[in-house]
Design a protein around this motif. Structure first.
Motif, PDB file in Angstrom:
ATOM      1  N   GLU A   1       0.887  -1.281   0.093  1.00  0.00           N
ATOM      2  CA  GLU A   1      -0.088  -0.025   0.007  1.00  0.00           C
ATOM      3  C   GLU A   1       1.108   1.185   0.098  1.00  0.00           C
ATOM      4  O   GLU A   1       1.987   1.345   0.544  1.00  0.00           O
ATOM      5  CB  GLU A   1      -0.831   0.286   1.276  1.00  0.00           C
ATOM      6  N   GLU A   2       0.257   2.264  -0.565  1.00  0.00           N
ATOM      7  CA  GLU A   2       1.120   3.590  -0.229  1.00  0.00           C
ATOM      8  C   GLU A   2       1.013   4.034   0.970  1.00  0.00           C
ATOM      9  O   GLU A   2      -0.078   3.898   1.564  1.00  0.00           O
ATOM     10  CB  GLU A   2       0.621   4.548  -1.414  1.00  0.00           C
ATOM     11  N   PHE A   3       2.226   4.550   1.569  1.00  0.00           N
ATOM     12  CA  PHE A   3       2.220   5.084   3.079  1.00  0.00           C
ATOM     13  C   PHE A   3       1.477   6.255   3.054  1.00  0.00           C
ATOM     14  O   PHE A   3       1.692   7.458   2.402  1.00  0.00           O
ATOM     15  CB  PHE A   3       3.666   5.111   3.374  1.00  0.00           C
ATOM     16  N   ILE A   4       0.316   6.413   4.079  1.00  0.00           N
ATOM     17  CA  ILE A   4      -0.362   7.523   4.072  1.00  0.00           C
ATOM     18  C   ILE A   4       0.127   8.375   5.233  1.00  0.00           C
ATOM     19  O   ILE A   4      -0.779   9.318   5.726  1.00  0.00           O
ATOM     20  CB  ILE A   4      -1.912   7.444   3.910  1.00  0.00           C
ATOM     21  N   GLY A   5       0.566   7.603   6.306  1.00  0.00           N
ATOM     22  CA  GLY A   5       0.826   8.238   7.499  1.00  0.00           C
ATOM     23  C   GLY A   5       0.911   7.351   8.392  1.00  0.00           C
ATOM     24  O   GLY A   5       0.616   6.078   8.378  1.00  0.00           O
ATOM     25  N   PHE A   6       1.393   7.583   9.783  1.00  0.00           N
ATOM     26  CA  PHE A   6       1.344   6.832  11.062  1.00  0.00           C
ATOM     27  C   PHE A   6       2.262   6.041  11.327  1.00  0.00           C
ATOM     28  O   PHE A   6       2.971   6.162  12.084  1.00  0.00           O
ATOM     29  CB  PHE A   6      -0.101   6.293  11.192  1.00  0.00           C
ATOM     30  N   LEU A   7       2.409   4.788  10.577  1.00  0.00           N
ATOM     31  CA  LEU A   7       3.548   3.945  10.751  1.00  0.00           C
ATOM     32  C   LEU A   7       4.281   3.424   9.384  1.00  0.00           C
ATOM     33  O   LEU A   7       4.179   2.554   8.990  1.00  0.00           O
ATOM     34  CB  LEU A   7       2.934   2.841  11.560  1.00  0.00           C
ATOM     35  N   PRO A   8       5.495   4.356   9.301  1.00  0.00           N
ATOM     36  CA  PRO A   8       6.100   3.984   8.084  1.00  0.00           C
ATOM     37  C   PRO A   8       7.452   2.920   8.383  1.00  0.00           C
ATOM     38  O   PRO A   8       8.562   3.193   8.300  1.00  0.00           O
ATOM     39  CB  PRO A   8       6.811   5.296   7.735  1.00  0.00           C
ATOM     40  N   VAL A   9       7.027   1.944   8.432  1.00  0.00           N
ATOM     41  CA  VAL A   9       7.771   0.687   8.926  1.00  0.00           C
ATOM     42  C   VAL A   9       9.214   0.835   7.971  1.00  0.00           C
ATOM     43  O   VAL A   9      10.378   0.627   8.742  1.00  0.00           O
ATOM     44  CB  VAL A   9       7.267  -0.751   8.880  1.00  0.00           C
ATOM     45  N   PRO A  10       9.115   0.724   6.625  1.00  0.00           N
ATOM     46  CA  PRO A  10      10.281   0.804   5.853  1.00  0.00           C
ATOM     47  C   PRO A  10      11.472   1.905   6.344  1.00  0.00           C
ATOM     48  O   PRO A  10      12.401   1.585   6.576  1.00  0.00           O
ATOM     49  CB  PRO A  10      10.028   0.828   4.420  1.00  0.00           C
ATOM     50  N   GLU A  11      10.967   3.282   6.553  1.00  0.00           N
ATOM     51  CA  GLU A  11      11.674   4.232   6.876  1.00  0.00           C
ATOM     52  C   GLU A  11      12.403   4.039   8.216  1.00  0.00           C
ATOM     53  O   GLU A  11      13.620   4.340   8.413  1.00  0.00           O
ATOM     54  CB  GLU A  11      11.084   5.556   6.943  1.00  0.00           C
ATOM     55  N   ILE A  12      11.638   3.385   9.263  1.00  0.00           N
ATOM     56  CA  ILE A  12      12.050   3.204  10.563  1.00  0.00           C
ATOM     57  C   ILE A  12      13.055   2.115  10.722  1.00  0.00           C
ATOM     58  O   ILE A  12      14.281   2.208  11.147  1.00  0.00           O
ATOM     59  CB  ILE A  12      10.968   2.798  11.486  1.00  0.00           C
ATOM     60  N   LEU A  13      13.051   1.117   9.703  1.00  0.00           N
ATOM     61  CA  LEU A  13      13.884   0.152   9.804  1.00  0.00           C
ATOM     62  C   LEU A  13      15.155   0.504   8.983  1.00  0.00           C
ATOM     63  O   LEU A  13      16.403   0.106   9.504  1.00  0.00           O
ATOM     64  CB  LEU A  13      13.485  -1.200   9.134  1.00  0.00           C
TER      65      LEU A  13
END
Ligand code: GTR
Length: 390
Positions: A136-148
């Motif tokens: 899904e396109e990230f729309i906010g809240f929990l951007p798992v790939p960026e965090i990792l």
């Protein structure tokens, strides 16, 4: 705009800076003697912290839900993450034994395999599935790939799994184990205290996880989750970074400004988030024995990041900034630098950090966006020295 509509109350309230009453804030340091030797001042601050925590418990969030006598953790499912090479998603269940009985809830850990990463514990009040945004396109809240990719892990639980976010049902979670039947006592815990108990249990359960470095942990939440993040940071000193995103009234915003959402509105609309005593101050906020800069001060000398959104007038962005800068006496006492009342509120989109404290106001509405996260990750990498060679 001169009025703003509350989501839950559906009434318009006036938001005019020239209608903010003049006010005197309760003191951060109280009677602490600034001429005393440093170690005495430090001891006096530890005592002052306990006093302030009590005042917040008695008047705002209620008594603590006790830490469990036993905690069991079970891994229910482990799956690789398609979006992050070497990333995994672990669904886990925590079972806590308390005097009144057992309570369990689930959370999801996203981490990189083959390394111990600093941890974000996230109070998620949006997505009960705690799903990874894959496909899904990230729309906010929990951007798992960026965090990792930033070198961190994130453990996320849904607040309603610990105490349902609902006035009729909030007692059905962990509070059912600790609250007696019948009307709540004036200082009985509300849902925010229950949620923050959950956040601390997530951290407990990861203290010896091979993919997590629990010595470097942040607590983060948005809106009601942001209020909970601050209260968690105040109560649980294991969190070295406390992030409040658009937390507003009874979060970072000063109650005495009575701008946007007020104590009167929140303590009636969301009475179950708080202890019943808070309602006593609805129409006399000047007599409230606490204000929210003291809540932020309770996190000192750890790191605090307060963030606002430009269009989120309901949450009082200026009040959130003032909550942060008025906490500075606590940081100063401990010998840490912080933003203070001599600083000017930053303009839109210009994050500022000094010492232990950071602030930004992002253009746009009430939300937790990727841009917000990018700022938190930058500050976290700095604090935890991620990517630096020792
Ligand atoms: C609103 C409430 C705010 C904020 C928000 C949210 O209805 O008035 O205090 O907590 O909910 O959590 O999104």
């Amino acid at each position: 705009p001169e009025t703003v509509r509350g989501y839950a109350t559906r009434t318009d309230v006036e938001v005019r800076e020239d209608h903010v009453p003049s006010y005197t804030l309760p003191e951060v340091l109280g009677e602490i003697d600034r001429q005393a030797p440093k170690d005495e001042q430090q001891q006096a601050w530890n005592d002052r912290r306990e006093t302030l925590l009590d005042v917040f418990r008695n008047n705002a969030y209620g008594q603590a839900v006790p830490a469990p006598t036993k905690l069991e953790v079970e891994t229910i499912e482990v799956a690789p993450l398609a979006s992050v090479p070497g990333g995994v998603r672990e669904r886990r269940r925590v079972t806590a034994t308390l005097e009144g009985g057992e309570f369990d809830f689930e959370y999801v850990l996203y981490a990189k395999q083959s390394q111990q990463s600093p941890l974000f514990v996230m109070i998620n009040n949006r997505d009960p599935e705690l799903s990874s945004p894959e496909g899904e396109e990230f729309i906010g809240f929990l951007p798992v790939p960026e965090i990792l990719k930033a070198g961190c892990a994130v453990a996320v639980f849904h607040h309603s799994h610990v105490a349902p976010d609902n006035p009729e049902h909030f007692r059905e979670g962990v509070l059912s184990v600790v609250l007696p039947e019948g009307p709540r006592a004036a200082d009985a815990p509300g849902a925010i205290t229950a949620w923050s108990w959950g956040a601390s249990r997530v951290l407990d359960s990861l203290s010896d996880h091979p993919l997590v470095d629990a010595e470097r942990a942040a607590i983060i939440g948005h809106s009601r989750g942001g209020k909970t993040a601050l209260w968690t940071g105040a109560c649980d000193p294991r969190f070295s970074l406390v992030i409040s995103n658009n937390s507003g009234c009874m979060g970072a915003a000063l109650s005495r400004r009575a701008y946007g959402e007020t104590v009167n509105i929140i303590s009636r609309t969301f009475d179950y988030w708080f202890c019943p005593q808070l309602q006593e101050y609805g129409d006399r906020v000047a007599e409230l024995p606490i204000d929210q800069h003291q809540l932020i001060a309770l996190c000192a000398p750890r790191n605090v990041y307060v963030a606002s959104a430009g269009d989120d007038l309901w949450a009082d962005p200026r009040g959130e900034w003032l909550g942060l800068v008025n906490a500075s006496p606590a940081f100063e006492l401990i010998g840490s630098e912080s933003l203070d009342t001599s600083d000017t509120m930053p303009v839109l989109g210009q994050p500022v950090t000094r010492g232990c404290t950071s602030y930004h106001i992002r253009p746009g509405r009430h939300n937790l966006t990727l841009w917000d996260w990018q700022q938190y990750l930058r500050v976290a990498r700095d604090i935890w020295k991620i990517g630096e060679t020792p």
